[in-house]
Write an enzyme that holds these catalytic residues in place. Structure first.
Site, PDB file in Angstrom:
ATOM      1  N   GLU A  94      -7.622  67.668  -4.644  1.00 45.59           N
ATOM      2  CA  GLU A  94      -6.805  68.727  -5.230  1.00 45.59           C
ATOM      3  C   GLU A  94      -5.767  68.120  -6.157  1.00 45.59           C
ATOM      4  O   GLU A  94      -5.179  67.073  -5.878  1.00 45.59           O
ATOM      5  CB  GLU A  94      -6.123  69.561  -4.146  1.00 45.59           C
ATOM      6  CG  GLU A  94      -5.065  68.830  -3.340  1.00 45.59           C
ATOM      7  CD  GLU A  94      -4.294  69.757  -2.413  1.00 45.59           C
ATOM      8  OE1 GLU A  94      -3.965  70.893  -2.816  1.00 45.59           O
ATOM      9  OE2 GLU A  94      -4.024  69.342  -1.280  1.00 45.59           O
ATOM     10  N   LEU A  96      -2.159  68.085  -7.884  1.00 47.31           N
ATOM     11  CA  LEU A  96      -0.808  68.536  -7.579  1.00 47.31           C
ATOM     12  C   LEU A  96       0.127  68.090  -8.698  1.00 47.31           C
ATOM     13  O   LEU A  96       0.035  66.963  -9.184  1.00 47.31           O
ATOM     14  CB  LEU A  96      -0.328  67.941  -6.246  1.00 47.31           C
ATOM     15  CG  LEU A  96      -1.123  68.313  -4.998  1.00 47.31           C
ATOM     16  CD1 LEU A  96      -0.652  67.495  -3.809  1.00 47.31           C
ATOM     17  CD2 LEU A  96      -0.997  69.804  -4.708  1.00 47.31           C
ATOM     18  N   ASP A 198      -0.221  51.622   2.659  1.00 46.92           N
ATOM     19  CA  ASP A 198       0.077  51.066   1.335  1.00 46.92           C
ATOM     20  C   ASP A 198       1.248  51.839   0.745  1.00 46.92           C
ATOM     21  O   ASP A 198       1.194  52.335  -0.380  1.00 46.92           O
ATOM     22  CB  ASP A 198      -1.166  51.171   0.444  1.00 46.92           C
ATOM     23  CG  ASP A 198      -1.050  50.350  -0.839  1.00 46.92           C
ATOM     24  OD1 ASP A 198      -0.093  49.559  -0.961  1.00 46.92           O
ATOM     25  OD2 ASP A 198      -1.919  50.510  -1.719  1.00 46.92           O
TER      26      ASP A 198
END
Length: 291
Positions: A94, A96, A198
């Protein structure tokens, strides 16, 4: 440019036409091509693509994203599909609209939500994960161990020392620091926490409503302080973030930050070379002096 075959595959999964002419490059990464693309239904799609040989990296990232999302503790982009065509591999998720700028309230929210992620209850007693992944472009083994010290030495530091050797660098105090770190970590009581893996400033963003989002994970179960340590390496996290996090999880002794960031220093030498070797050597000396 997005290959037609990838567009056709993705359109079957998003129930909307994808508008490849709207694709624009998204900065911040140093490995793959990253694009934000409009969909005909008004939504956004985020697409990473690279050579077909990079499919294992994308498949592992998809697993990490799903693992983080399963906790319902912090916003993570929803993965749509990873796969490969004739020439390119890809990971779609998705899209954003995010900014790296954050108010004090947004940083505080990030601290609380990260603590919630790390505190997520799980039945696992193991450190590691059911799948291997990558830290940057470096393979990261997540073979599971019941003991954190064994995991960190065997699956994290030792492989990085071997990668450094392949780059022509041998660290004289390797054996001494591995022994010292193993003994120190064995003396601590550490429970497995689900990690981003990370967590530096480039892998955090904020929506318009200040909601924090984490992405580009390399997840596994480990000491929550490994995530916190890496946040300090390149900055981008305010005092409000740390204060909110520490209201839930107390601070450890400072040497743990140096121990855990040694892994990232070695990995950055593996990836980029240069002065990261001397920084790793300085950390090794500090660790041996302190523990």
């Amino acid at each position: 440019m997005i290959p037609d075959e990838i567009i056709q595959v993705l359109e079957k999964h998003v129930d909307s036409a994808i508008l490849p002419e709207t694709a624009r490059s998204v900065g911040g990464g140093c490995i793959h091509e990253a694009l934000l693309v409009d969909k005909e239904d008004g939504g956004l799609l985020f697409l990473k693509q690279d050579t077909a040989e990079t499919l294992p990296l994308f498949a592992a990232e998809e697993k990490s994203l799903n693992l983080l999302r399963s906790t319902n503790t912090i916003r993570v982009p929803g993965p749509i599909l990873s796969g490969s065509g004739r020439e390119k591999a890809f990971l779609a998720m998705e899209g954003l609209k995010m900014s790296s700028r954050a108010s004090g309230a947004a940083q505080r929210s990030l601290g609380k939500k990260l603590a919630a992620l790390h505190s997520h209850s799980t039945d696992t007693r193991f450190f590691g994960a059911s799948f291997n992944n990558y830290i940057g472009a470096t393979p990261q083994s997540n073979h599971r161990h019941e003991d954190w010290a064994d995991f960190f030495i065997t699956e994290r530091l030792t492989p990085q020392f071997r990668f450094a050797e392949k780059r022509g660098k041998r660290f004289d105090q390797e054996d001494a620091v591995l022994t010292a770190i193993h003994s120190h970590l064995r003396s601590l009581s550490i429970s497995p926490s689900l990690l981003h893996g990370d967590l530096w400033g480039g892998n955090v963003g904020f929506l318009e409503n200040d909601e924090p989002v984490i992405f580009d994970p390399a997840s596994y179960y480990g000491d929550r302080e490994t995530d916190l340590a890496f946040t300090s390496m390149f900055g981008g996290f305010s005092a409000a973030f740390y204060e909110a996090y520490r209201e839930i999880n107390p601070a450890p002794e400072p040497v743990r930050e140096t121990i855990y960031n040694l892994y990232h220093l070695l990995n950055h030498f593996t990836l980029f070379g240069g002065s990261y070797a001397s920084s790793a050597e300085a950390s090794i000396r500090e660790i041996l002096k302190t523990i």
